[in-house]
Every structure is written in structure tokens, then in C-alpha cells.
Design an enzyme around this catalytic site. Structure first.
Site, mmCIF file in Angstrom:
data_model
loop_
_atom_site.group_PDB
_atom_site.id
_atom_site.type_symbol
_atom_site.label_atom_id
_atom_site.label_comp_id
_atom_site.label_asym_id
_atom_site.label_seq_id
_atom_site.Cartn_x
_atom_site.Cartn_y
_atom_site.Cartn_z
ATOM 1 N N LEU A 48 62.320 19.618 36.350
ATOM 2 C CA LEU A 48 63.256 18.594 35.891
ATOM 3 C C LEU A 48 63.474 18.792 34.406
ATOM 4 O O LEU A 48 62.552 19.192 33.687
ATOM 5 C CB LEU A 48 62.691 17.185 36.131
ATOM 6 C CG LEU A 48 62.618 16.649 37.559
ATOM 7 C CD1 LEU A 48 62.035 15.242 37.540
ATOM 8 C CD2 LEU A 48 63.977 16.646 38.228
ATOM 9 N N ASP A 49 64.673 18.482 33.934
ATOM 10 C CA ASP A 49 64.937 18.567 32.497
ATOM 11 C C ASP A 49 64.008 17.626 31.738
ATOM 12 O O ASP A 49 63.629 16.562 32.239
ATOM 13 C CB ASP A 49 66.396 18.182 32.201
ATOM 14 C CG ASP A 49 67.395 19.149 32.823
ATOM 15 O OD1 ASP A 49 66.999 20.280 33.143
ATOM 16 O OD2 ASP A 49 68.564 18.747 32.982
ATOM 17 N N ARG A 50 63.697 17.991 30.523
ATOM 18 C CA ARG A 50 62.739 17.223 29.725
ATOM 19 C C ARG A 50 63.095 15.742 29.588
ATOM 20 O O ARG A 50 62.218 14.875 29.709
ATOM 21 C CB ARG A 50 62.582 17.869 28.345
ATOM 22 C CG ARG A 50 61.513 17.210 27.502
ATOM 23 C CD ARG A 50 61.117 18.050 26.314
ATOM 24 N NE ARG A 50 59.877 17.532 25.729
ATOM 25 C CZ ARG A 50 59.104 18.216 24.882
ATOM 26 N NH1 ARG A 50 59.435 19.441 24.531
ATOM 27 N NH2 ARG A 50 57.991 17.687 24.413
ATOM 28 N N THR A 70 64.695 13.792 31.580
ATOM 29 C CA THR A 70 64.830 13.074 32.856
ATOM 30 C C THR A 70 63.473 12.592 33.347
ATOM 31 O O THR A 70 62.429 13.016 32.872
ATOM 32 C CB THR A 70 65.472 13.951 33.938
ATOM 33 O OG1 THR A 70 64.591 15.041 34.237
ATOM 34 C CG2 THR A 70 66.798 14.513 33.484
ATOM 35 N N HIS A 82 71.504 22.127 34.506
ATOM 36 C CA HIS A 82 72.102 20.863 34.046
ATOM 37 C C HIS A 82 73.259 20.423 34.954
ATOM 38 O O HIS A 82 74.208 19.789 34.494
ATOM 39 C CB HIS A 82 72.601 20.979 32.605
ATOM 40 C CG HIS A 82 71.515 21.087 31.594
ATOM 41 N ND1 HIS A 82 71.778 21.230 30.239
ATOM 42 C CD2 HIS A 82 70.157 21.112 31.706
ATOM 43 C CE1 HIS A 82 70.636 21.315 29.576
ATOM 44 N NE2 HIS A 82 69.639 21.257 30.451
#
Length: 233
Positions: free
Chosen positions: A68-70, A72, A168
Site C-alpha cells: 500500500l502507498d505510504r 494510505t 497509484h
């Protein structure tokens, strides 16, 4: 099937754990794997948790299945055994693991439910993707399905299912239709969240257990801020 949430001294939320897998509710700001920042990644924090809980000597095995993106929050699945990791990787590669996301946006989407198809190009220099309406050289096709599930006073709650897994992707595609995610300055929202998060949450995960062959369904509690809690009510 899900397990009771467990917290430890690192404020780690364990949503499910057995001999082969462990599922964490990631906080905003945690990185799943190490990067150039040198910050301690979630994978190492989970290893510490396992080592301490089971008093394991030596190195602890942990396989990263997805990321997961940082900024989120939400569900992250790890493999605790070398037997489970390739099987989980195969599940995800064959799209047999179903992930559902929730996102808060300020602008009402054009439709209450829709499928978005774009072609994305990642720019590694600024770690950002750009969405195009047609296939261009170097692009990758991105497809997601969304539906509006709740209207709040100033925001809209969307539920999102990914058909592809691009860099993304949710952030980029929602921005392309004029609905950047709350707090996401990189993709066009006008101000940041106080904790530097973006209001994108990996809400549910459903898959077949790689060893036990049982159906697993897990839901990640929402972050404890007023707006997210209004979504839960």
C-alpha cells in the site's frame, strides 16, 4: 472468517493471524517495505512482533505479498511461511484475491457507479502516474470500478474494486475524473490532511487460505478520525 484485533507495543493492529499468514491494519505513514528514507518498514515491525510473541531465535521469515502507498491505510497481507508465499503470489497474480477500497472525495463523481478505463504512465522522477484516455506509447491499461456508497456533509464516500493493479491507480484515475482523494496533494487535492495521510483505505480482503483452503474475509476498521468514523455510522 476473521480474528479479533490484537495490538502490541508498536501499536500494530493484527486483524488475522495463523501459522501461515498475518494481516495487518496499516497506519498512515508506515511503509510496507524499506526504501531510500531508511525508515523502519512495516515488514520489520511485523517480524519483531512475531519474534517476540513466539520467542523465536534467529531470523524470522516474512514474505511481502502486496503493498500500500505510504499515506494510505488498511489491510496488508504477509506470508509467515515459504510454503504460503508463492501460493499467495499466484492468487494475486490470477486475481483470485478480492480487495475493496474506500476513498473520500470532495467532488461528486459524474455517475453514482461506473467503470473507469485509462492508460497510465509512471514518472519515476516524481513518483507520479499520469492517466490518458487512450493507449499511448509506454502506457499500461488501468481499470477500476467504483460506486458512491455514502454522502457526507462535504465529502462523498466511494467504494472501489480494482481490475488491474497499477502504480497509484486509484489516486490517479479518480483525479482524472475530477475527484482527487482528500489530502492527496500529489493528485490535485487542495490541502493536506493533518497527519499527512490521504483518505484512501484498503477496507476488505477476501481470498482462499493458501494452505487450509478456507475462505478468508477480513475487514479493516477505519482510522479514528471524525470524518472516517462518520462513514462507519
Amino acid at each position: 472468517m476473521s480474528k479479533k484485533i490484537i495490538s502490541n507495543k508498536n501499536n500494530l493492529q493484527v486483524l488475522h493471524e495463523d501459522n501461515h499468514i498475518i494481516v495487518i491494519n496499516k497506519r498512515a505513514g508506515d511503509i510496507v517495505q524499506g526504501d531510500k528514507t531508511g525508515d523502519k518498514p512495516l515488514s520489520d515491525i511485523v517480524k519483531d512482533y512475531i519474534k517476540h510473541k513466539y520467542d523465536k531465535p534467529g531470523n524470522v521469515y516474512l514474505g511481502v505479498v502486496h503493498r500500500l502507498d505510504r499515506p494510505t491505510t488498511g489491510l496488508v497481507l504477509f506470508a509467515k511461511t515459504s510454503k504460503a508465499l508463492p501460493r499467495l503470489n499466484k492468487l494475486f497474480a490470477e486475481k483470485k484475491a478480492k480487495k475493496t477500497y474506500w476513498a473520500l472525495v470532495k467532488e461528486q463523481p459524474p455517475k453514482t457507479t461506473d467503470t473507469l478505463t485509462h492508460w497510465l504512465i509512471k514518472n519515476p522522477r516524481n513518483n507520479k502516474s499520469t492517466a490518458y484516455s487512450e493507449d499511448i506509447s509506454g502506457s499500461k491499461k488501468a481499470i477500476l470500478h467504483y460506486k458512491l456508497i455514502k454522502k457526507l456533509d462535504n465529502f462523498y464516500l466511494l467504494e472501489i474494486d480494482l481490475e488491474t493493479g497499477r502504480h497509484h491507480q486509484i489516486r490517479c484515475q479518480l483525479s482524472k475524473i475530477g475527484c482527487p482523494i482528500k489530502g492527496d496533494l500529489k493528485y490535485g487535492f487542495d490541502r493536506s490532511n493533518k497527519d499527512a495521510s490521504i483518505s484512501l483505505h484498503a477496507r476488505t480482503l477476501k481470498f482462499m487460505h493458501p494452505v487450509k483452503k478456507e475462505h478468508i474475509s477480513i475487514t479493516a476498521p477505519l482510522p479514528k478520525d471524525t470524518l472516517w468514523q462518520a462513514c462507519e455510522d
